[in-house]
Design an enzyme around this catalytic site. Sequence first.
Site, PDB file in Angstrom:
ATOM      1  N   ASP A  67      20.985 -11.757 -68.839  1.00  0.00           N
ATOM      2  CA  ASP A  67      21.523 -10.404 -68.740  1.00  0.00           C
ATOM      3  C   ASP A  67      20.437  -9.338 -68.779  1.00  0.00           C
ATOM      4  O   ASP A  67      19.277  -9.618 -69.087  1.00  0.00           O
ATOM      5  CB  ASP A  67      22.565 -10.150 -69.846  1.00  0.00           C
ATOM      6  CG  ASP A  67      22.148 -10.717 -71.206  1.00  0.00           C
ATOM      7  OD1 ASP A  67      20.954 -11.010 -71.380  1.00  0.00           O
ATOM      8  OD2 ASP A  67      23.022 -10.855 -72.086  1.00  0.00           O
ATOM      9  N   ASN A 136      31.033 -10.987 -81.927  1.00  0.00           N
ATOM     10  CA  ASN A 136      32.394 -11.036 -81.365  1.00  0.00           C
ATOM     11  C   ASN A 136      32.590 -12.251 -80.467  1.00  0.00           C
ATOM     12  O   ASN A 136      33.585 -12.347 -79.758  1.00  0.00           O
ATOM     13  CB  ASN A 136      32.682  -9.740 -80.585  1.00  0.00           C
ATOM     14  CG  ASN A 136      31.695  -9.526 -79.439  1.00  0.00           C
ATOM     15  OD1 ASN A 136      30.870 -10.395 -79.145  1.00  0.00           O
ATOM     16  ND2 ASN A 136      31.794  -8.381 -78.778  1.00  0.00           N
ATOM     17  N   HIS A 138      30.599 -13.150 -77.921  1.00  0.00           N
ATOM     18  CA  HIS A 138      30.121 -13.057 -76.537  1.00  0.00           C
ATOM     19  C   HIS A 138      28.965 -14.028 -76.289  1.00  0.00           C
ATOM     20  O   HIS A 138      28.228 -14.373 -77.199  1.00  0.00           O
ATOM     21  CB  HIS A 138      29.758 -11.615 -76.142  1.00  0.00           C
ATOM     22  CG  HIS A 138      28.509 -11.058 -76.733  1.00  0.00           C
ATOM     23  ND1 HIS A 138      28.338  -9.708 -76.982  1.00  0.00           N
ATOM     24  CD2 HIS A 138      27.336 -11.631 -77.106  1.00  0.00           C
ATOM     25  CE1 HIS A 138      27.125  -9.508 -77.483  1.00  0.00           C
ATOM     26  NE2 HIS A 138      26.501 -10.651 -77.565  1.00  0.00           N
ATOM     27  N   GLU A 143      31.775 -10.188 -72.695  1.00  0.00           N
ATOM     28  CA  GLU A 143      32.461  -9.667 -73.868  1.00  0.00           C
ATOM     29  C   GLU A 143      33.902 -10.193 -73.930  1.00  0.00           C
ATOM     30  O   GLU A 143      34.461 -10.611 -72.903  1.00  0.00           O
ATOM     31  CB  GLU A 143      32.495  -8.139 -73.804  1.00  0.00           C
ATOM     32  CG  GLU A 143      31.113  -7.472 -73.842  1.00  0.00           C
ATOM     33  CD  GLU A 143      30.525  -7.393 -75.244  1.00  0.00           C
ATOM     34  OE1 GLU A 143      30.608  -8.368 -76.013  1.00  0.00           O
ATOM     35  OE2 GLU A 143      29.960  -6.336 -75.571  1.00  0.00           O
TER      36      GLU A 143
END
Length: 236
Positions: A67, A136, A138, A143
Amino acid sequence: MKYEVFATYDQMCRRAANLISAQIILKEDAVVGLATGSTPLGIYNTLADWYAKSDLDFSRVRTVNLDEYCGLPFEDPQSYHYFMQTNLFSKINIKPSNTHLPNGLAPDIREECKRYDALINSLGGIDIQLLGIGHNGHIGFNEPSDTFSKDTTHIRLTEDTIRANSRFFKSPSDVPRSALTMGMRSIMCSRKIILVANGKEKEEIIHQAMEGPITPRLPASILQLHPDTTVLFTIE
Ligand code: F6R
């Protein structure tokens, strides 16, 4: 999924570096998928040390990163281009033309997403993919959402991720609001996956990802369907 627990962060990093170097020794021009963030730093230091001792040769290795933030110039110290250059690429004999990250400054973001997927395909897919995991759940910047995104995508970062990543920036308002991330197809088609995590605060999400329902609300849970994923964890 295989699960290995280590007493120390150093031991975990050594194990991850071992798995990556085994792949490179087996296949000199391996395609290695890389992650940024704080967890892989010890792994990159270990790989750089082994290169310095002439135990590893990166001259034919190709890399693809997961990313990149949108809107940060490559020379910005918070960009993932800068991170990879500083923490790994400048310390080993990899050819710059063999290292690849999505371009968060591309004028046409849709085209850039297509280009990145085509690039990964043209390299023959990923031999070994290193992943971290967000608080979370990811992976990359995929996400929590209603669906898994298959292709490289332009994604809005959640408030959780902005808060978590603000530790690297002067203030939370400096954290870019969006990023490009490799999609689940390229990640899941990787022939081998290593997911690394450390710290008490990651323990619960790791267990949910490995044992809970497979859901895009916890993106890492999709790894339960991958035939060769190893999770490396240390509480340290
Ligand atoms: C970054 C990436 C992210 C991180 C995750 C954990 O390239 O892929 O998914 O792996 O946010 O980050 P750290 O290691 O900083 O806790």
